[in-house]
Design a protein around this motif. Structure first.
Motif, PDB file in Angstrom:
ATOM      1  N   LYS A  62       0.833  -1.207   0.000  1.00 46.44           N
ATOM      2  CA  LYS A  62       0.000   0.000   0.000  1.00 46.44           C
ATOM      3  C   LYS A  62       0.867   1.257   0.000  1.00 46.44           C
ATOM      4  O   LYS A  62       0.470   2.288  -0.544  1.00 46.44           O
ATOM      5  CB  LYS A  62      -0.962   0.002   1.193  1.00 46.44           C
ATOM      6  CG  LYS A  62      -2.145  -0.928   0.949  1.00 46.44           C
ATOM      7  CD  LYS A  62      -3.117  -0.959   2.101  1.00 46.44           C
ATOM      8  CE  LYS A  62      -4.253  -1.927   1.773  1.00 46.44           C
ATOM      9  NZ  LYS A  62      -5.097  -2.192   2.947  1.00 46.44           N
ATOM     10  N   LEU A  67      -1.161   4.621  -1.004  1.00 52.86           N
ATOM     11  CA  LEU A  67      -2.420   4.569  -0.259  1.00 52.86           C
ATOM     12  C   LEU A  67      -2.160   4.888   1.205  1.00 52.86           C
ATOM     13  O   LEU A  67      -3.001   5.460   1.896  1.00 52.86           O
ATOM     14  CB  LEU A  67      -3.033   3.166  -0.332  1.00 52.86           C
ATOM     15  CG  LEU A  67      -4.074   2.900  -1.393  1.00 52.86           C
ATOM     16  CD1 LEU A  67      -4.622   1.505  -1.228  1.00 52.86           C
ATOM     17  CD2 LEU A  67      -5.186   3.923  -1.362  1.00 52.86           C
ATOM     18  N   ASN A  91      -0.616  10.060  -9.424  1.00 56.96           N
ATOM     19  CA  ASN A  91      -1.614   9.383 -10.247  1.00 56.96           C
ATOM     20  C   ASN A  91      -1.044   8.865 -11.561  1.00 56.96           C
ATOM     21  O   ASN A  91      -1.476   7.837 -12.068  1.00 56.96           O
ATOM     22  CB  ASN A  91      -2.803  10.304 -10.509  1.00 56.96           C
ATOM     23  CG  ASN A  91      -3.766  10.313  -9.341  1.00 56.96           C
ATOM     24  OD1 ASN A  91      -3.709   9.433  -8.475  1.00 56.96           O
ATOM     25  ND2 ASN A  91      -4.647  11.288  -9.296  1.00 56.96           N
ATOM     26  N   ARG A  94       0.414   5.689 -10.592  1.00 57.94           N
ATOM     27  CA  ARG A  94      -0.607   4.711 -10.210  1.00 57.94           C
ATOM     28  C   ARG A  94      -1.247   4.019 -11.412  1.00 57.94           C
ATOM     29  O   ARG A  94      -1.636   2.863 -11.339  1.00 57.94           O
ATOM     30  CB  ARG A  94      -1.699   5.397  -9.390  1.00 57.94           C
ATOM     31  CG  ARG A  94      -1.304   5.599  -7.941  1.00 57.94           C
ATOM     32  CD  ARG A  94      -2.294   6.497  -7.263  1.00 57.94           C
ATOM     33  NE  ARG A  94      -2.126   6.517  -5.813  1.00 57.94           N
ATOM     34  CZ  ARG A  94      -2.769   7.339  -5.009  1.00 57.94           C
ATOM     35  NH1 ARG A  94      -3.629   8.212  -5.510  1.00 57.94           N
ATOM     36  NH2 ARG A  94      -2.572   7.292  -3.708  1.00 57.94           N
ATOM     37  N   VAL A  95      -1.360   4.744 -12.518  1.00 60.66           N
ATOM     38  CA  VAL A  95      -1.931   4.142 -13.719  1.00 60.66           C
ATOM     39  C   VAL A  95      -1.057   2.980 -14.206  1.00 60.66           C
ATOM     40  O   VAL A  95      -1.539   1.999 -14.748  1.00 60.66           O
ATOM     41  CB  VAL A  95      -2.087   5.204 -14.832  1.00 60.66           C
ATOM     42  CG1 VAL A  95      -2.546   4.576 -16.132  1.00 60.66           C
ATOM     43  CG2 VAL A  95      -3.064   6.270 -14.394  1.00 60.66           C
ATOM     44  N   PHE A  99      -3.164  -2.893  -8.904  1.00 60.78           N
ATOM     45  CA  PHE A  99      -3.217  -3.341  -7.512  1.00 60.78           C
ATOM     46  C   PHE A  99      -4.431  -4.249  -7.370  1.00 60.78           C
ATOM     47  O   PHE A  99      -5.555  -3.815  -7.588  1.00 60.78           O
ATOM     48  CB  PHE A  99      -3.346  -2.122  -6.592  1.00 60.78           C
ATOM     49  CG  PHE A  99      -3.096  -2.420  -5.132  1.00 60.78           C
ATOM     50  CD1 PHE A  99      -1.975  -1.935  -4.488  1.00 60.78           C
ATOM     51  CD2 PHE A  99      -4.000  -3.191  -4.404  1.00 60.78           C
ATOM     52  CE1 PHE A  99      -1.745  -2.202  -3.141  1.00 60.78           C
ATOM     53  CE2 PHE A  99      -3.773  -3.464  -3.061  1.00 60.78           C
ATOM     54  CZ  PHE A  99      -2.645  -2.965  -2.432  1.00 60.78           C
ATOM     55  N   PHE A 101      -6.639  -6.067  -4.823  1.00 62.23           N
ATOM     56  CA  PHE A 101      -6.918  -6.150  -3.393  1.00 62.23           C
ATOM     57  C   PHE A 101      -7.266  -7.576  -2.989  1.00 62.23           C
ATOM     58  O   PHE A 101      -7.796  -8.340  -3.793  1.00 62.23           O
ATOM     59  CB  PHE A 101      -8.083  -5.228  -3.029  1.00 62.23           C
ATOM     60  CG  PHE A 101      -7.715  -3.780  -3.031  1.00 62.23           C
ATOM     61  CD1 PHE A 101      -7.281  -3.159  -1.880  1.00 62.23           C
ATOM     62  CD2 PHE A 101      -7.787  -3.035  -4.199  1.00 62.23           C
ATOM     63  CE1 PHE A 101      -6.935  -1.822  -1.880  1.00 62.23           C
ATOM     64  CE2 PHE A 101      -7.442  -1.698  -4.215  1.00 62.23           C
ATOM     65  CZ  PHE A 101      -7.010  -1.092  -3.048  1.00 62.23           C
ATOM     66  N   ALA A 105     -12.281  -5.893  -4.101  1.00 62.96           N
ATOM     67  CA  ALA A 105     -12.779  -4.509  -4.036  1.00 62.96           C
ATOM     68  C   ALA A 105     -13.502  -4.074  -5.308  1.00 62.96           C
ATOM     69  O   ALA A 105     -13.320  -2.956  -5.785  1.00 62.96           O
ATOM     70  CB  ALA A 105     -11.635  -3.535  -3.707  1.00 62.96           C
ATOM     71  N   LEU A 106     -14.348  -4.961  -5.855  1.00 57.13           N
ATOM     72  CA  LEU A 106     -15.152  -4.562  -7.015  1.00 57.13           C
ATOM     73  C   LEU A 106     -16.176  -3.526  -6.572  1.00 57.13           C
ATOM     74  O   LEU A 106     -16.625  -3.538  -5.421  1.00 57.13           O
ATOM     75  CB  LEU A 106     -15.877  -5.783  -7.586  1.00 57.13           C
ATOM     76  CG  LEU A 106     -14.981  -6.919  -8.060  1.00 57.13           C
ATOM     77  CD1 LEU A 106     -15.829  -8.060  -8.610  1.00 57.13           C
ATOM     78  CD2 LEU A 106     -14.014  -6.435  -9.124  1.00 57.13           C
ATOM     79  N   TYR A 107     -16.544  -2.625  -7.479  1.00 60.18           N
ATOM     80  CA  TYR A 107     -17.568  -1.628  -7.152  1.00 60.18           C
ATOM     81  C   TYR A 107     -18.925  -2.327  -7.150  1.00 60.18           C
ATOM     82  O   TYR A 107     -19.458  -2.692  -8.194  1.00 60.18           O
ATOM     83  CB  TYR A 107     -17.536  -0.475  -8.149  1.00 60.18           C
ATOM     84  CG  TYR A 107     -16.155   0.126  -8.327  1.00 60.18           C
ATOM     85  CD1 TYR A 107     -15.381   0.452  -7.210  1.00 60.18           C
ATOM     86  CD2 TYR A 107     -15.618   0.341  -9.580  1.00 60.18           C
ATOM     87  CE1 TYR A 107     -14.112   0.983  -7.359  1.00 60.18           C
ATOM     88  CE2 TYR A 107     -14.349   0.878  -9.739  1.00 60.18           C
ATOM     89  CZ  TYR A 107     -13.598   1.192  -8.621  1.00 60.18           C
ATOM     90  OH  TYR A 107     -12.347   1.705  -8.769  1.00 60.18           O
ATOM     91  N   THR A 119     -13.365   2.512 -15.076  1.00 57.65           N
ATOM     92  CA  THR A 119     -11.919   2.701 -14.954  1.00 57.65           C
ATOM     93  C   THR A 119     -11.313   3.161 -16.278  1.00 57.65           C
ATOM     94  O   THR A 119     -10.535   4.109 -16.322  1.00 57.65           O
ATOM     95  CB  THR A 119     -11.266   1.379 -14.519  1.00 57.65           C
ATOM     96  OG1 THR A 119     -11.986   0.872 -13.383  1.00 57.65           O
ATOM     97  CG2 THR A 119      -9.815   1.580 -14.141  1.00 57.65           C
ATOM     98  N   HIS A 123      -9.531   7.309 -17.950  1.00 58.54           N
ATOM     99  CA  HIS A 123      -8.137   7.515 -18.336  1.00 58.54           C
ATOM    100  C   HIS A 123      -7.966   7.675 -19.833  1.00 58.54           C
ATOM    101  O   HIS A 123      -6.858   7.789 -20.330  1.00 58.54           O
ATOM    102  CB  HIS A 123      -7.272   6.360 -17.825  1.00 58.54           C
ATOM    103  CG  HIS A 123      -7.184   6.359 -16.331  1.00 58.54           C
ATOM    104  ND1 HIS A 123      -6.498   7.316 -15.644  1.00 58.54           N
ATOM    105  CD2 HIS A 123      -7.745   5.560 -15.403  1.00 58.54           C
ATOM    106  CE1 HIS A 123      -6.623   7.093 -14.350  1.00 58.54           C
ATOM    107  NE2 HIS A 123      -7.372   6.040 -14.174  1.00 58.54           N
ATOM    108  N   ARG A 168      -9.909  -5.570 -14.110  1.00 59.01           N
ATOM    109  CA  ARG A 168     -10.057  -4.128 -13.896  1.00 59.01           C
ATOM    110  C   ARG A 168      -8.696  -3.442 -13.800  1.00 59.01           C
ATOM    111  O   ARG A 168      -8.559  -2.283 -14.197  1.00 59.01           O
ATOM    112  CB  ARG A 168     -10.879  -3.883 -12.632  1.00 59.01           C
ATOM    113  CG  ARG A 168     -11.369  -2.458 -12.514  1.00 59.01           C
ATOM    114  CD  ARG A 168     -12.214  -2.263 -11.285  1.00 59.01           C
ATOM    115  NE  ARG A 168     -11.456  -2.510 -10.072  1.00 59.01           N
ATOM    116  CZ  ARG A 168     -11.992  -2.516  -8.848  1.00 59.01           C
ATOM    117  NH1 ARG A 168     -13.287  -2.327  -8.694  1.00 59.01           N
ATOM    118  NH2 ARG A 168     -11.245  -2.747  -7.796  1.00 59.01           N
ATOM    119  N   LEU A 172      -5.986  -1.019 -17.675  1.00 60.00           N
ATOM    120  CA  LEU A 172      -5.149   0.182 -17.798  1.00 60.00           C
ATOM    121  C   LEU A 172      -3.739  -0.151 -18.291  1.00 60.00           C
ATOM    122  O   LEU A 172      -2.877   0.715 -18.338  1.00 60.00           O
ATOM    123  CB  LEU A 172      -5.080   0.912 -16.456  1.00 60.00           C
ATOM    124  CG  LEU A 172      -6.392   1.510 -15.955  1.00 60.00           C
ATOM    125  CD1 LEU A 172      -6.199   2.173 -14.606  1.00 60.00           C
ATOM    126  CD2 LEU A 172      -6.950   2.521 -16.950  1.00 60.00           C
TER     127      LEU A 172
END
Ligand SMILES: Nc1ncnc2c1ncn2[C@@H]1O[C@H](COP(=O)(O)OP(=O)(O)O)[C@@H](O)[C@H]1O
Ligand SMILES: [Mg+2]
Lengths: 256, 252
Positions: A62, A67, A91, A94-95, A99, A101, A105-107, A119, A123, A168, A172
């Motif tokens: 993290k 994070l 950022n 980060r792209v 990561f 989880f 951690a799906l929406y 997502t 971008h 996900r 990117l």
């Protein structure tokens, strides 16, 4: 031939994508979790991190994506010192760093398609609808879940959630992927499938990865190198074969 | 005791920073317009039945309760105007806002709280997506705009409820009733009452988001976030109302 080999090795050595030097992190007044972590991830490498629960494995990765902010030390990701970047610069890094989880951690409020669309769209400001659809289909194909496109996260099994979580991050096109216990909580067969997926992604996309795991089958399959954490510091490192035969009983106990 | 006071001031400080961040991010693109509309639908449209029913009952009950006193003074003809005045100036805004605090602030607190606990907010962060912009700015804008509209709805339905109340005992045409209402009601009744509802809406949204966004890890904290969102939002509604009424008293 020999000369070329050494040349290759030395360029690889000088090509770290992540470098952590002497990273410290304390929570509250006296919960000193990270006590000087040193870690290097080389380009194209799969680095497995082992260690008992609560030794600070998740905290370490993290810190890599900003994070959590480390208290002391240095973290270089793709040549940038991420502890001293502003949000905009962070950022950009980060792209390039995916990561996954532990919980995926799906929406929850979005379907699988929307999870990926959300997502991707943020971008690529001027991407066409057709391109979005084809990118989503392609990435779902590559994690082997093309049929789940219109499902909601609540309808997915644990293994499927991990795959979608991975899709996900892959959408990117990251250069580095950090996996937090990708197979924890899954049955043996599904664990093996996920481990193979991790390996195949690294082969196809030439990514570099850090994989935190307790699953030795996963470690054996994916690891180029293994690092063992103990009480907030790196205790030892080596290849699977080396550590399996270690003199140290505590180290060997991971391999039973 | 001292630590409770310290915590309170700490909380107020962090909330102020949260509000400052809202205004900072409000004007930076990208604008999450689709999510904003979705939240308007969820917050506004979905609250219509609840607000309509309570609005109607407030108007009806207020009329029935006020009637005996006015009758004993022989001032029964003031009933429509008086009911409309208390509804629009005070009762509809405050009761509607309290209902919204119960329904909307708790909903937002629980939603964002569970997103926080299940690392969905962190997932946005690591994907270089600004969760504050997507989650907080849209919701706070939606409550700021929807709560005033819901209050207007409660006003209208409440006045109609008053008309029904009058007709339980007497017989008055709707036209006459409305004429009597507008005889008494002036612009200076409507304006301050409407302005304060924007503040109610803003604080309902920002407190719900703040509590959810700052939920601790662990599933029980989702309930804590939802609960303290309702309590804090309700309290803030009374405080804003008190300030607004005093200010109105000075200015109008
Ligand atoms: N957000 C936090 N606040 C306070 N302490 C934390 C937080 N996250 C982790 N910790 C502490 O750090 C320790 C290590 O956590 P973690 O890195 O998640 O362990 P693991 O190696 O099992 O992934 C935990 O035991 C906990 O005490
Ligand atoms: Mg962990």
């Amino acid at each position: 031939m020999v000369a070329q080999q050494t040349l290759n090795n030395s360029t690889e050595d000088k090509n770290p994508v992540i470098e952590i030097n002497n990273l410290h992190k304390t929570f509250g007044a006296d919960n000193h979790v990270l006590k000087g972590i040193n870690l290097t991830l080389n380009k194209g490498e799969d680095l497995v991190v082992l260690g008992k629960s609560g030794t600070g494995k998740s905290i370490t990765i993290k810190c890599i994506v900003g994070l959590i902010k480390g208290d002391e030390g240095e973290i270089k990701v793709l040549g940038q010192d991420i502890m001293n970047l502003n949000t905009k610069e962070l950022n950009k890094i980060r792209v390039k760093v995916g990561f996954l989880f532990q919980s995926a951690a799906l929406y929850d409020s979005m379907s699988v398609r929307e999870n990926l669309d959300f997502t991707l769209r943020r971008h690529n400001a001027d991407i066409s609808e057709e391109e979005i659809t084809s990118e989503i289909e392609e990435v779902l194909e590559s994690v082997g879940l093309a049929e789940a496109i219109d499902k909601m996260p609540s309808e997915l099994s644990g293994g499927m959630r991990k795959r979608i979580g991975l899709a996900r991050t892959l959408i990117l096109k990251p250069e580095i992927i950090l996996y937090d216990e990708p197979t924890t909580g899954l049955d043996t067969v599904t664990s093996k499938e996920i481990s193979e997926l991790i390996l195949s992604i690294q082969k196809e996309r030439k990514t570099s990865s850090i994989i935190i795991t307790h699953d030795m089958a996963c470690a054996k399959l994916t690891a180029d190198r293994i690092l063992i954490l103990k009480e907030g510091v790196v205790y030892t490192e080596g290849t699977y074969e080396e550590l399996e035969k270690s003199e140290d009983e505590w180290v060997r106990s991971f391999f039973i | 005791m001292t630590s409770a006071i310290k915590n309170y001031f700490n909380d107020v400080g962090v909330l102020s920073l949260f509000i400052a961040r809202f205004f900072k991010e409000l004007f930076i693109p990208r604008y999450e317009f689709k999510e904003f509309l979705k939240q308007c639908y969820k917050i506004g449209y979905k609250s219509i039945p609840l607000v309509a029913i309570t609005g109607f009952i407030m108007g009806l009950v207020l009329t029935l309760q006020s009637r005996p006193t006015l009758v004993s003074f022989g001032a029964e003809s003031w009933l429509p105007g008086m009911v409309a005045l208390s509804l629009i100036r005070e009762i509809a805004p405050v009761i509607t806002a309290l209902i919204c605090a119960g329904k909307i602030a708790s909903g937002i607190g629980a939603e964002l709280g569970s997103m926080k606990v299940t690392e969905q907010i962190d997932a946005m962060e690591v994907a270089a997506i600004n969760p504050f912009k997507y989650l907080v700015v849209t919701r706070v804008l939606a409550t700021t705009l929807m709560v005033p509209l819901l209050v207007v709805l409660a006003d209208v339905i409440g006045v109609f409820g008053g008309y029904m109340g009058v007709n339980i005992h007497g017989d008055m045409s709707l036209y006459l009733y409305i004429t009597k209402v507008f005889d008494i009601l002036t612009f200076s009744d409507l304006l301050p009452a409407t302005i304060k509802t924007f503040f109610f809406g803003f604080f309902i949204g920002i407190i719900g988001c703040y509590k959810g966004f700052n939920a601790n890890s662990g599933t029980e904290s989702v309930g804590v976030a939802a609960n303290s969102a309702v309590v804090t939002a309700s309290l803030s509604i009374f405080i804003i109302d008190m300030l607004a009424v005093q200010l109105t008293d000075l200015l109008f």
